[in-house]
Every structure is written in C-alpha cells, then in structure tokens.
Design an enzyme around this catalytic site. Structure first.
Site, short mmCIF file in Angstrom:
data_model
loop_
_atom_site.label_atom_id
_atom_site.label_comp_id
_atom_site.label_asym_id
_atom_site.label_seq_id
_atom_site.Cartn_x
_atom_site.Cartn_y
_atom_site.Cartn_z
CD GLN A 72 -15.93 0.15 -8.62
OE1 GLN A 72 -15.93 -1.06 -8.36
NE2 GLN A 72 -16.00 0.61 -9.85
CG ASN A 73 -10.40 4.38 -8.99
OD1 ASN A 73 -10.65 3.19 -9.15
ND2 ASN A 73 -10.46 5.26 -9.98
CB CYS A 100 -8.84 0.75 18.86
SG CYS A 100 -7.65 2.01 18.35
CB ALA A 106 -11.67 7.52 -19.31
CE1 TYR A 128 -3.39 -2.96 0.73
CE2 TYR A 128 -4.41 -1.00 -0.20
CZ TYR A 128 -4.46 -2.36 0.08
OH TYR A 128 -5.55 -3.10 -0.31
CB CYS A 185 -5.91 1.43 15.21
SG CYS A 185 -5.52 0.06 16.30
CB CYS A 206 -2.78 2.10 17.31
SG CYS A 206 -4.07 2.93 18.23
CG HIS A 235 -14.22 -0.13 -2.75
ND1 HIS A 235 -14.14 -0.63 -4.03
CD2 HIS A 235 -15.39 -0.61 -2.24
CE1 HIS A 235 -15.20 -1.39 -4.27
NE2 HIS A 235 -15.98 -1.38 -3.20
C1 BV8 Z 1 -18.54 -7.23 1.09
C2 BV8 Z 1 -10.09 -1.31 -2.14
C3 BV8 Z 1 -19.75 -8.29 2.76
C4 BV8 Z 1 -8.79 -1.95 -1.76
C5 BV8 Z 1 -11.42 -3.00 -3.30
C6 BV8 Z 1 -17.24 -14.63 -1.66
C7 BV8 Z 1 -16.68 -14.48 -0.41
C8 BV8 Z 1 -16.61 -13.25 0.22
C9 BV8 Z 1 -17.08 -12.11 -0.42
C10 BV8 Z 1 -17.63 -12.29 -1.68
C11 BV8 Z 1 -17.72 -13.51 -2.30
N1 BV8 Z 1 -18.32 -13.33 -3.51
C12 BV8 Z 1 -18.59 -12.02 -3.67
C13 BV8 Z 1 -18.19 -11.39 -2.56
C14 BV8 Z 1 -18.29 -9.98 -2.32
C15 BV8 Z 1 -16.97 -9.33 -2.72
C16 BV8 Z 1 -16.89 -9.34 -4.23
O1 BV8 Z 1 -17.61 -8.62 -4.89
N2 BV8 Z 1 -16.00 -10.17 -4.78
C17 BV8 Z 1 -15.88 -10.23 -6.23
C18 BV8 Z 1 -14.45 -10.57 -6.59
C19 BV8 Z 1 -16.87 -11.26 -6.77
N3 BV8 Z 1 -17.11 -7.98 -2.22
C20 BV8 Z 1 -16.64 -7.69 -1.00
O2 BV8 Z 1 -15.98 -8.44 -0.34
C21 BV8 Z 1 -17.01 -6.30 -0.49
N4 BV8 Z 1 -17.51 -6.44 0.84
O3 BV8 Z 1 -19.18 -7.81 0.26
O4 BV8 Z 1 -18.76 -7.34 2.41
C22 BV8 Z 1 -20.18 -7.94 4.08
C23 BV8 Z 1 -21.47 -7.48 4.24
C24 BV8 Z 1 -21.91 -7.23 5.50
C25 BV8 Z 1 -21.06 -7.39 6.59
C26 BV8 Z 1 -19.74 -7.82 6.41
C27 BV8 Z 1 -19.31 -8.11 5.15
C28 BV8 Z 1 -15.81 -5.38 -0.41
C29 BV8 Z 1 -15.17 -5.22 -1.76
C30 BV8 Z 1 -14.14 -4.10 -1.73
C31 BV8 Z 1 -12.75 -4.65 -2.04
N5 BV8 Z 1 -11.81 -3.52 -2.15
N6 BV8 Z 1 -10.60 -1.94 -3.36
C32 BV8 Z 1 -7.70 -1.72 -2.77
O5 BV8 Z 1 -7.95 -1.05 -3.81
O6 BV8 Z 1 -6.59 -2.20 -2.53
S1 BV8 Z 1 -11.98 -3.70 -4.75
C33 BV8 Z 1 -11.04 -3.11 -6.04
O7 BV8 Z 1 -11.23 -4.03 -7.10
C34 BV8 Z 1 -11.51 -1.79 -6.61
O8 BV8 Z 1 -11.92 -0.90 -5.63
C35 BV8 Z 1 -12.62 -2.15 -7.56
O9 BV8 Z 1 -13.84 -2.25 -6.89
C36 BV8 Z 1 -12.17 -3.52 -8.01
C37 BV8 Z 1 -11.43 -3.43 -9.34
O10 BV8 Z 1 -12.38 -3.11 -10.29
P1 BV8 Z 1 -12.16 -1.89 -11.31
O11 BV8 Z 1 -11.95 -0.62 -10.54
O12 BV8 Z 1 -13.27 -1.95 -12.25
O13 BV8 Z 1 -10.77 -2.20 -12.02
P2 BV8 Z 1 -10.44 -3.38 -13.04
O14 BV8 Z 1 -8.96 -3.41 -13.17
O15 BV8 Z 1 -11.18 -4.61 -12.66
O16 BV8 Z 1 -11.08 -2.88 -14.44
C38 BV8 Z 1 -10.57 -1.74 -15.08
C39 BV8 Z 1 -11.57 -1.39 -16.17
O17 BV8 Z 1 -11.17 -0.19 -16.82
C40 BV8 Z 1 -11.64 -2.46 -17.28
O18 BV8 Z 1 -12.99 -2.64 -17.64
C41 BV8 Z 1 -10.85 -1.83 -18.44
O19 BV8 Z 1 -11.36 -2.22 -19.70
C42 BV8 Z 1 -11.12 -0.35 -18.21
N7 BV8 Z 1 -10.07 0.55 -18.69
C43 BV8 Z 1 -8.71 0.36 -18.60
N8 BV8 Z 1 -8.09 1.47 -19.10
C44 BV8 Z 1 -9.07 2.35 -19.49
C45 BV8 Z 1 -10.33 1.76 -19.23
N9 BV8 Z 1 -11.50 2.37 -19.51
C46 BV8 Z 1 -11.43 3.61 -20.06
N10 BV8 Z 1 -10.26 4.23 -20.34
C47 BV8 Z 1 -9.08 3.64 -20.07
N11 BV8 Z 1 -7.92 4.28 -20.37
ZN ZN Z 2 -5.64 1.22 18.33
#
Ligand code: BV8
Ligand code: ZN
Length: 261
Positions: free
Chosen positions: A101-102, A130, A239, A67, A127, A155, A119
């Site tokens: 989402q970024n 806590c 974009a 990170y 922390c 922390c 996100h």
């Molecule tokens: C939740 C922050 C529940 C961190 C991110 C099984 C087990 C457990 C969970 C799950 C499961 N199945 C599903 C889930 C839910 C899970 C999920 O969705 N999994 C997916 C893989 C199926 N979701 C979660 O876990 C979420 N939490 O569900 O909690 C819960 C509920 C109640 C109580 C407790 C718990 C949390 C998800 C958040 C994860 N954190 N990011 C970090 O960044 O390090 S996710 C991260 O990946 C991003 O934020 C984003 O969301 C995702 C990536 O997607 P994109 O941003 O779209 O990027 P990507 O590279 O994929 O695509 C790029 C696009 O741009 C492409 O289409 C490309 O063609 C295009 N592009 C490229 N260049 C250009 C362009 N377009 C235009 N111009 C260009 N130049």
């Molecule tokens: Zn703490």
C-alpha cells in the site's frame, strides 16, 4: 507451541508467499506512518484530507509540496531489515511477491523483484487532466524545507498541472495493479501482512481474500490485530525484528544470525 513456531511451521509447508505491506514496514526507515501525527506545516492537516483530488484542486502547491517533501524523505531513507529480509525468503527457496500500500520504493531498493503498488508510487507524476505521465527534472524535484508550497509543473501535452502518481481517496485503484494483486493473493499458500492497520479499502480486504482462497495468514504488527480465522497467526513486534526471526525459525539456516536478515 508458540505463535512463532506455528508461523515457522506454516512457512515451511508453504511454497508461494505474498508479503502485504503498509506504512509500518517503512517506519524503521524513519518514514512516518499515517498514524503518526503530521509535522511542520502539515501538522494541522489530516492526511486523509490532503490525499484527495479536491485538496489538490483547492491548493495544488500545498499538496504538491507535501508529496515532494515525502519523496525527499524517502530518497534520504534506507531500506530497513524488514525490507531487506523479504528477498532472503526468495533466496531461501520460497516463491515471493510483494503487494504494498506504500508509495515509497524501499521494497525495490531492498532487492524485491516482484512488487505491486496498489496505491501508486511517489516516484511517478502524471497530468491531472489528460493522465499522461510527466517527467520531472532534478530541479523540479528540489524541495528546500518541510512545509514549502511548490507550484506543480505543467503537462507537456495539455499544459494542465502534474499531480503525484498515487491513488487518492475516492479514486479507483489502477486496474492492472489490482488485478495482479488479486491473482497473487488467490494463488498464494501464505500471506504475511506486515505493518498495516487494515483500514483503507479495498486493499484492507486482502488478508481476508487470502483466507477465503485457503491460504494461511500471518500478521506482523506492533499491535495485536483482530484475528478472525483459525488459519491466522499474530506475530507481535517490530517488522525489522520479527521477519528475520521468522526466517531463522523456519530453518533457513543459510541466513546468518544478524539483524539485517
Ligand atoms: C475507492 C496513497 C472507490 C496516497 C492511500 C466514504 C467516502 C468515500 C470513500 C470511502 C468512504 N468510506 C470508505 C471509502 C473507501 C476509502 C476508504 O477505505 N476509506 C477509509 C478511510 C475508510 N477507500 C478509497 O477511497 C479507495 N478508493 O474506494 O474508490 C471507487 C470505486 C470505483 C470507482 C471510483 C471510486 C482509495 C484508497 C487509497 C488512498 N490512498 N495512499 C498516499 O499515500 O499519500 S491510503 C494510505 O493510507 C496508505 O496507502 C494505506 O492504505 C493507508 C494507511 O494505512 P497503513 O499503511 O496501514 O498505515 P497506518 O499508519 O494506518 O498503520 C501503520 C501500521 O503499522 C499500524 O498498525 C502500526 O501498529 C504498524 N506499525 C508501526 N510501526 C511498525 C508497525 N508494525 C510493525 N513494525 C513496525 N516497526
Ligand atoms: Zn495533460
């Protein structure tokens, strides 16, 4: 009528616009997307694996180092014409908000005023135990090279490790951020989804939520994304080219005809 003309038509008839962005909007700033292979030490890691509390507990120095490196990349990057264009929609008279989402701060550095990070943010640390926010000194932000293992700071309050202020997989999205995102989506006339693969839920459900609330949806992506409704428009391209072109096509003449919108 071309897709761009259709999109310009819808835009002209809209008042409240939400831009919903993913990693693709930052790609032209040199920030790798999640689809790009990880490089260096992380090449052998799957981001979805690294972006978990388990990975942090198993190897805090690896995750914290990753990170810090990403934060270093973002601080060295600049907003690109896609980021820079969004505040120009506001200048041209539309009511604009951004839901991203970024975890980078390129929308803010481009001048967008209303940005919701569903996100979390690379700029925040908290922390692991806590959840109190953690302030990082310049020295704690220093990262020499890609792949460095860096033990996270502690922390001040409970001495547990600090973690990035981002949402990991299987973690809940911040209530306030999600609520304000949903409100903006439900109130908008047009949602412009930019550079997202639409995989990670619940954020990926936002375009459908907009359609269900009666808004039109424009997708801006290098690749075709699956359109489900008649009120969806696909603008294929990068974009940084498509958003300025859309603004010009909508007749926001005030915008000079150069790339950075
Ligand atoms: C939740 C922050 C529940 C961190 C991110 C099984 C087990 C457990 C969970 C799950 C499961 N199945 C599903 C889930 C839910 C899970 C999920 O969705 N999994 C997916 C893989 C199926 N979701 C979660 O876990 C979420 N939490 O569900 O909690 C819960 C509920 C109640 C109580 C407790 C718990 C949390 C998800 C958040 C994860 N954190 N990011 C970090 O960044 O390090 S996710 C991260 O990946 C991003 O934020 C984003 O969301 C995702 C990536 O997607 P994109 O941003 O779209 O990027 P990507 O590279 O994929 O695509 C790029 C696009 O741009 C492409 O289409 C490309 O063609 C295009 N592009 C490229 N260049 C250009 C362009 N377009 C235009 N111009 C260009 N130049
Ligand atoms: Zn703490």
């Amino acid at each position: 009528m071309s897709q761009m003309q259709r999109a310009a038509d819808v835009l002209r008839r809209s008042k409240k616009i939400v831009f919903f962005s993913g990693a693709g909007i930052s790609a032209e700033s040199g920030i790798p997307t999640f689809r790009d292979k990880l490089t260096g030490l992380w090449a052998k890691h799957d981001p979805q694996r690294l972006e978990t509390a388990d990975a942090f507990e198993e190897n805090p120095a690896l995750v914290w180092g990753w990170y810090l490196w990403r934060r270093h990349q973002v601080s060295g990057a600049k907003p690109n014409p896609a980021h820079l264009c969004i505040p120009r929609f506001q200048d041209a008279g539309w009511e604009v908000s951004v839901i991203t989402q970024n975890i980078d701060d390129l929308h803010e550095r481009a001048g967008s005023l209303d940005v919701v990070h569903v996100h979390g943010s690379l700029m925040d640390a908290k922390c692991f135990a806590c959840h109190r926010p953690g302030e990082l000194t310049p020295d704690q932000l220093r990262v020499a090279e890609e792949g460095q293992l860096i033990e996270p700071p502690r922390c001040d309050h409970c001495n547990a490790r600090l973690r990035p202020g981002v949402v990991w997989f299987r973690e809940k999205l911040p209530e306030d951020a999600w609520r304000s995102a949903v409100r903006r989506v439900r109130e908008c006339d047009l949602l412009i989804s930019v550079g997202t693969s639409g995989v990670v839920m619940p954020a990926a459900g936002i375009p459908e939520m907009a359609l269900a609330a009666g808004a039109a949806v424009i997708h801006v992506n290098l690749e075709e994304v699956g359109l489900v409704g008649a009120d969806e428009i696909m603008l294929k391209g990068s974009a940084g080219v498509v958003l300025p072109a859309l603004l010009r096509a909508a007749g926001a003449e005030a915008i000079p005809d150069h790339h950075s919108c």
